[in-house]
Design a protein around this motif. Structure first.
Motif, PDB file in Angstrom:
ATOM      1  N   VAL A 329       1.364   7.770 -17.191  1.00  0.00           N
ATOM      2  CA  VAL A 329       0.904   6.447 -17.614  1.00  0.00           C
ATOM      3  C   VAL A 329       2.130   5.550 -17.735  1.00  0.00           C
ATOM      4  O   VAL A 329       3.063   5.856 -18.464  1.00  0.00           O
ATOM      5  CB  VAL A 329       0.174   6.551 -18.976  1.00  0.00           C
ATOM      6  N   ILE A 330       2.121   4.471 -16.967  1.00  0.00           N
ATOM      7  CA  ILE A 330       3.279   3.571 -16.916  1.00  0.00           C
ATOM      8  C   ILE A 330       2.843   2.227 -17.493  1.00  0.00           C
ATOM      9  O   ILE A 330       1.945   1.582 -16.934  1.00  0.00           O
ATOM     10  CB  ILE A 330       3.721   3.355 -15.440  1.00  0.00           C
ATOM     11  N   SER A 331       3.455   1.822 -18.608  1.00  0.00           N
ATOM     12  CA  SER A 331       3.067   0.544 -19.225  1.00  0.00           C
ATOM     13  C   SER A 331       4.192  -0.464 -19.074  1.00  0.00           C
ATOM     14  O   SER A 331       5.350  -0.153 -19.355  1.00  0.00           O
ATOM     15  CB  SER A 331       2.774   0.735 -20.710  1.00  0.00           C
ATOM     16  N   GLU A 332       3.823  -1.669 -18.663  1.00  0.00           N
ATOM     17  CA  GLU A 332       4.819  -2.735 -18.465  1.00  0.00           C
ATOM     18  C   GLU A 332       4.626  -3.765 -19.574  1.00  0.00           C
ATOM     19  O   GLU A 332       3.567  -4.378 -19.667  1.00  0.00           O
ATOM     20  CB  GLU A 332       4.611  -3.375 -17.076  1.00  0.00           C
ATOM     21  N   THR A 333       5.633  -3.931 -20.418  1.00  0.00           N
ATOM     22  CA  THR A 333       5.463  -4.850 -21.556  1.00  0.00           C
ATOM     23  C   THR A 333       6.303  -6.110 -21.434  1.00  0.00           C
ATOM     24  O   THR A 333       6.206  -6.992 -22.266  1.00  0.00           O
ATOM     25  CB  THR A 333       5.837  -4.156 -22.891  1.00  0.00           C
ATOM     26  N   ILE A 334       7.191  -6.184 -20.422  1.00  0.00           N
ATOM     27  CA  ILE A 334       8.104  -7.342 -20.361  1.00  0.00           C
ATOM     28  C   ILE A 334       7.522  -8.460 -19.510  1.00  0.00           C
ATOM     29  O   ILE A 334       7.532  -9.624 -19.909  1.00  0.00           O
ATOM     30  CB  ILE A 334       9.486  -6.926 -19.797  1.00  0.00           C
ATOM     31  N   PHE A 335       7.044  -8.130 -18.330  1.00  0.00           N
ATOM     32  CA  PHE A 335       6.498  -9.157 -17.436  1.00  0.00           C
ATOM     33  C   PHE A 335       5.022  -8.873 -17.169  1.00  0.00           C
ATOM     34  O   PHE A 335       4.622  -7.717 -17.025  1.00  0.00           O
ATOM     35  CB  PHE A 335       7.295  -9.202 -16.125  1.00  0.00           C
ATOM     36  N   GLU A 336       4.235  -9.940 -17.067  1.00  0.00           N
ATOM     37  CA  GLU A 336       2.784  -9.768 -17.005  1.00  0.00           C
ATOM     38  C   GLU A 336       2.258  -9.408 -15.618  1.00  0.00           C
ATOM     39  O   GLU A 336       1.111  -9.039 -15.464  1.00  0.00           O
ATOM     40  CB  GLU A 336       2.070 -11.013 -17.554  1.00  0.00           C
ATOM     41  N   ASN A 337       3.113  -9.531 -14.600  1.00  0.00           N
ATOM     42  CA  ASN A 337       2.584  -9.297 -13.247  1.00  0.00           C
ATOM     43  C   ASN A 337       3.544  -8.421 -12.437  1.00  0.00           C
ATOM     44  O   ASN A 337       3.925  -8.774 -11.331  1.00  0.00           O
ATOM     45  CB  ASN A 337       2.378 -10.659 -12.555  1.00  0.00           C
ATOM     46  N   ARG A 338       3.967  -7.326 -13.052  1.00  0.00           N
ATOM     47  CA  ARG A 338       5.000  -6.574 -12.357  1.00  0.00           C
ATOM     48  C   ARG A 338       4.477  -5.263 -11.768  1.00  0.00           C
ATOM     49  O   ARG A 338       5.144  -4.223 -11.838  1.00  0.00           O
ATOM     50  CB  ARG A 338       6.199  -6.331 -13.261  1.00  0.00           C
ATOM     51  N   PHE A 339       3.274  -5.330 -11.160  1.00  0.00           N
ATOM     52  CA  PHE A 339       2.756  -4.139 -10.490  1.00  0.00           C
ATOM     53  C   PHE A 339       2.408  -4.456  -9.043  1.00  0.00           C
ATOM     54  O   PHE A 339       1.519  -3.845  -8.461  1.00  0.00           O
ATOM     55  CB  PHE A 339       1.510  -3.627 -11.223  1.00  0.00           C
ATOM     56  N   MET A 340       3.118  -5.412  -8.465  1.00  0.00           N
ATOM     57  CA  MET A 340       2.792  -5.834  -7.095  1.00  0.00           C
ATOM     58  C   MET A 340       3.065  -4.725  -6.082  1.00  0.00           C
ATOM     59  O   MET A 340       2.571  -4.755  -4.962  1.00  0.00           O
ATOM     60  CB  MET A 340       3.621  -7.060  -6.708  1.00  0.00           C
ATOM     61  N   HIS A 341       3.882  -3.747  -6.483  1.00  0.00           N
ATOM     62  CA  HIS A 341       4.173  -2.630  -5.580  1.00  0.00           C
ATOM     63  C   HIS A 341       2.998  -1.658  -5.494  1.00  0.00           C
ATOM     64  O   HIS A 341       2.917  -0.891  -4.551  1.00  0.00           O
ATOM     65  CB  HIS A 341       5.435  -1.880  -6.043  1.00  0.00           C
ATOM     66  N   VAL A 342       2.101  -1.714  -6.499  1.00  0.00           N
ATOM     67  CA  VAL A 342       1.042  -0.690  -6.546  1.00  0.00           C
ATOM     68  C   VAL A 342       0.126  -0.734  -5.311  1.00  0.00           C
ATOM     69  O   VAL A 342      -0.066   0.292  -4.657  1.00  0.00           O
ATOM     70  CB  VAL A 342       0.269  -0.754  -7.887  1.00  0.00           C
ATOM     71  N   PRO A 343      -0.442  -1.921  -4.959  1.00  0.00           N
ATOM     72  CA  PRO A 343      -1.300  -1.922  -3.764  1.00  0.00           C
ATOM     73  C   PRO A 343      -0.554  -1.475  -2.505  1.00  0.00           C
ATOM     74  O   PRO A 343      -1.153  -0.860  -1.603  1.00  0.00           O
ATOM     75  CB  PRO A 343      -1.726  -3.390  -3.629  1.00  0.00           C
ATOM     76  N   GLU A 344       0.747  -1.739  -2.431  1.00  0.00           N
ATOM     77  CA  GLU A 344       1.524  -1.322  -1.250  1.00  0.00           C
ATOM     78  C   GLU A 344       1.701   0.198  -1.254  1.00  0.00           C
ATOM     79  O   GLU A 344       1.573   0.857  -0.226  1.00  0.00           O
ATOM     80  CB  GLU A 344       2.885  -2.032  -1.222  1.00  0.00           C
ATOM     81  N   LEU A 345       1.986   0.747  -2.444  1.00  0.00           N
ATOM     82  CA  LEU A 345       2.133   2.212  -2.537  1.00  0.00           C
ATOM     83  C   LEU A 345       0.797   2.895  -2.242  1.00  0.00           C
ATOM     84  O   LEU A 345       0.761   3.979  -1.647  1.00  0.00           O
ATOM     85  CB  LEU A 345       2.657   2.608  -3.933  1.00  0.00           C
ATOM     86  N   GLN A 346      -0.291   2.235  -2.641  1.00  0.00           N
ATOM     87  CA  GLN A 346      -1.619   2.810  -2.329  1.00  0.00           C
ATOM     88  C   GLN A 346      -1.811   2.906  -0.820  1.00  0.00           C
ATOM     89  O   GLN A 346      -2.408   3.848  -0.313  1.00  0.00           O
ATOM     90  CB  GLN A 346      -2.729   1.944  -2.947  1.00  0.00           C
ATOM     91  N   ARG A 347      -1.271   1.927  -0.086  1.00  0.00           N
ATOM     92  CA  ARG A 347      -1.385   1.980   1.383  1.00  0.00           C
ATOM     93  C   ARG A 347      -0.644   3.196   1.936  1.00  0.00           C
ATOM     94  O   ARG A 347      -0.896   3.636   3.045  1.00  0.00           O
ATOM     95  CB  ARG A 347      -0.791   0.707   2.010  1.00  0.00           C
ATOM     96  N   MET A 348       0.299   3.696   1.148  1.00  0.00           N
ATOM     97  CA  MET A 348       1.058   4.867   1.592  1.00  0.00           C
ATOM     98  C   MET A 348       0.442   6.168   1.059  1.00  0.00           C
ATOM     99  O   MET A 348       1.043   7.233   1.175  1.00  0.00           O
ATOM    100  CB  MET A 348       2.518   4.738   1.135  1.00  0.00           C
ATOM    101  N   GLY A 349      -0.718   6.061   0.433  1.00  0.00           N
ATOM    102  CA  GLY A 349      -1.411   7.271  -0.015  1.00  0.00           C
ATOM    103  C   GLY A 349      -1.242   7.579  -1.486  1.00  0.00           C
ATOM    104  O   GLY A 349      -1.711   8.615  -1.967  1.00  0.00           O
ATOM    105  N   ALA A 350      -0.584   6.672  -2.251  1.00  0.00           N
ATOM    106  CA  ALA A 350      -0.411   6.926  -3.684  1.00  0.00           C
ATOM    107  C   ALA A 350      -1.752   6.759  -4.385  1.00  0.00           C
ATOM    108  O   ALA A 350      -2.584   5.966  -3.951  1.00  0.00           O
ATOM    109  CB  ALA A 350       0.602   5.948  -4.265  1.00  0.00           C
ATOM    110  N   SER A 351      -1.938   7.506  -5.476  1.00  0.00           N
ATOM    111  CA  SER A 351      -3.167   7.384  -6.246  1.00  0.00           C
ATOM    112  C   SER A 351      -2.824   6.742  -7.592  1.00  0.00           C
ATOM    113  O   SER A 351      -2.278   7.397  -8.490  1.00  0.00           O
ATOM    114  CB  SER A 351      -3.758   8.785  -6.436  1.00  0.00           C
ATOM    115  N   VAL A 352      -3.092   5.455  -7.686  1.00  0.00           N
ATOM    116  CA  VAL A 352      -2.718   4.704  -8.893  1.00  0.00           C
ATOM    117  C   VAL A 352      -3.885   3.813  -9.286  1.00  0.00           C
ATOM    118  O   VAL A 352      -4.416   3.092  -8.448  1.00  0.00           O
ATOM    119  CB  VAL A 352      -1.488   3.788  -8.625  1.00  0.00           C
ATOM    120  N   ALA A 353      -4.260   3.864 -10.571  1.00  0.00           N
ATOM    121  CA  ALA A 353      -5.294   2.946 -11.073  1.00  0.00           C
ATOM    122  C   ALA A 353      -4.626   1.956 -12.004  1.00  0.00           C
ATOM    123  O   ALA A 353      -3.861   2.352 -12.895  1.00  0.00           O
ATOM    124  CB  ALA A 353      -6.365   3.739 -11.807  1.00  0.00           C
ATOM    125  N   LEU A 354      -4.894   0.681 -11.780  1.00  0.00           N
ATOM    126  CA  LEU A 354      -4.291  -0.357 -12.631  1.00  0.00           C
ATOM    127  C   LEU A 354      -5.297  -0.810 -13.672  1.00  0.00           C
ATOM    128  O   LEU A 354      -6.434  -1.143 -13.350  1.00  0.00           O
ATOM    129  CB  LEU A 354      -3.935  -1.572 -11.763  1.00  0.00           C
TER     130      LEU A 354
END
Ligand code: EPU
Length: 428
Positions: A329-354
């Protein structure tokens, strides 16, 4: 726009890599040269686009700048224009760091508001509040901050400044203003990053009296006008570049990388999490050795101001956790929109739920190659790391983000056995 093509081999990185000087330390220090007139010299400066942008900004302000990496020299030019235009500030938010030094030195400044940013709104209200406490009048007009010293351009007064939250560039801006203000300033709830400590060292070298930089309360006695001297200084290693190579070493089993010229003491939060994930980290003098022998365990992280887990390492660590056993579980508390890499990593087969500011990562056994898009500096780095761990080809587009913060990344990775090539002018 260039792209990076990472030809994953599924093989671990092995070898040595030299860590460059810290971009986020060089930026405020270059702005601090505005506080004096003589010729200052900064060494160990990385060859990065942000350094070029800062040089252009200082030239625009009337300085003479020679950038011949790894050195930058800044001297006074014949005239000063205390104005940072939108064209330059929009290229690099950190340009706002000229605001404090300009108004402290010249009694006035006109600096463009930085505007939005991919990772969050990133307001500068705390910078402005600090300057107001020092007697500055602030107006916002047509996208610009107009700042004026007391009584229509006079000298700033030392003050007590309470930051509502720890802000890195906010603390730096007010430190530089206080270095030339009349009397003593006390800054409370400051950011504590090593880059702030480094700026404190510089301001002391220049002749201000700074105590407590690197803690949450900083005391500064300003120097008299004209009394701050130029400096000659080699900047600290880039802890985020180092952290990125530490994670790179851990992406594939068997990784064994020595980071030369890095400071493990500045990477405590990351090292502890890497160790918890099963990665071995040792250090001797200014070398850090990172080894992965065996599978990765999943680990939870929550980003926090220094000395907490750095938001600038969240994307890279998330990429690593994509390959760990179990759920992290990865929580981001400093910036409100810092998971832009997630959809890209999903394209590479990563399993991540935001879910809001939290990413829940289920480790997978492999990542695939894909065409992905870089959206900000650290997100781009995470995509390169993911590409290295796959055994297929990944093309990362809009790599100019990466060039803002990683010096010669393809060369450095190639030195560790990776196959990374730059594709000039690839379609965005
Ligand atoms: N904030 C406010 N008001 C302010 C200033 C900040 O609400 O006046 C908020 C921000 O919106 C954010 C939090 O405070 O939620 C912390 O932001 P901070 O001001 O500390 O960030 P920054 O100074 O703009 C620096 C680094 C960033 C790094 C952050 C956090 C430099 C040049 N930039 O930014 O580096 O992510 O601190 O550690 O030092 C990077 O290198 O990739 C990068 C983005």
């Amino acid at each position: 726009m260039d792209a990076l093509r990472v030809r994953g081999t599924g093989k671990p990185l092995v070898g040595k890599v030299r860590i460059s000087g810290a971009k986020n330390a060089a930026l405020p220090i270059l702005c601090a040269t505005l506080l004096s007139d003589g010729a200052s010299r900064l060494r160990n400066v990385p060859r990065l686009r942000d350094m070029e942008t800062t040089s252009a900004l200082l030239r625009f302000l009337g300085r003479e700048v020679t950038f011949d990496a790894p050195e930058i020299q800044v001297a006074a030019g014949s005239q000063v224009r205390p104005e940072a235009p939108y064209e330059l500030v929009k290229q690099m938010r950190a340009s706002v760091l000229v605001l404090g030094p300009l108004v402290a030195r010249f009694g006035r400044a006109k600096v463009s508001l930085p505007g939005g940013c991919a990772i969050g709104a990133r307001p500068i209200d705390q910078h402005l509040k600090g300057l107001e406490a020092m007697g500055c009048s602030i107006k916002l007009e047509r996208g610009y901050v107009l700042a004026e010293g007391p009584g229509g351009g006079g000298r700033l007064r030392g003050a007590e400044v309470y930051f509502d939250l720890p802000t890195v560039t906010g603390t730096e801006n007010i430190m530089m203003a206080a270095a030339l203000a009349k009397g003593r300033s006390t800054l409370v709830n400051c950011a504590r990053e090593p880059e702030i400590e480094e700026l404190g060292r510089i301001l002391n070298k220049m002749g201000a009296e700074v105590n407590g930089a690197g803690t949450d309360v900083i005391h500064i006695v300003g120097a008299e006008p004209g009394k701050l001297a130029p400096f000659d200084h080699a900047i600290i290693p880039d802890r985020i570049e180092a952290g990125t190579y530490m994670v790179a070493a851990a992406m594939v089993d068997g990784g064994d990388v020595v980071l030369e010229g890095a400071e493990l003491g500045d990477l405590e939060a990351l090292s502890q999490k890497l160790r918890a994930a099963g990665v071995e980290i040792t250090s001797e003098a200014q070398n850090i050795r990172v080894r992965r022998r065996g599978p990765l365990r999943s680990v939870n992280i929550t980003t926090a101001p220094h000395p907490g887990f750095p938001t600038d390492m969240q994307a890279q660590f998330l990429a690593l956790m994509c390959l760990a056993r179990g759920e992290s579980v990865i929580s981001e508390t400093i910036f409100e929109n810092r998971f832009m890499h997630v959809p890209e990593l999903q394209r590479m087969g990563a399993s991540v739920a935001l879910r809001g500011n939290t990413a829940v990562v289920q480790g997978v056994s492999k990542l695939y190659g894909a065409s992905v898009m870089a959206t900000d500096l650290r997100a781009s780095a995470s995509l390169v790391l993911a590409g290295l761990a796959s055994d297929e080809e990944t093309e990362i587009r809009r790599v100019y983000h990466l060039d803002r913060g990683y010096e010669r990344i393809e060369e450095k990775l190639a030195g560790l056995g990776a196959h990374v090539e730059r594709v000039k002018g690839a379609e965005a």
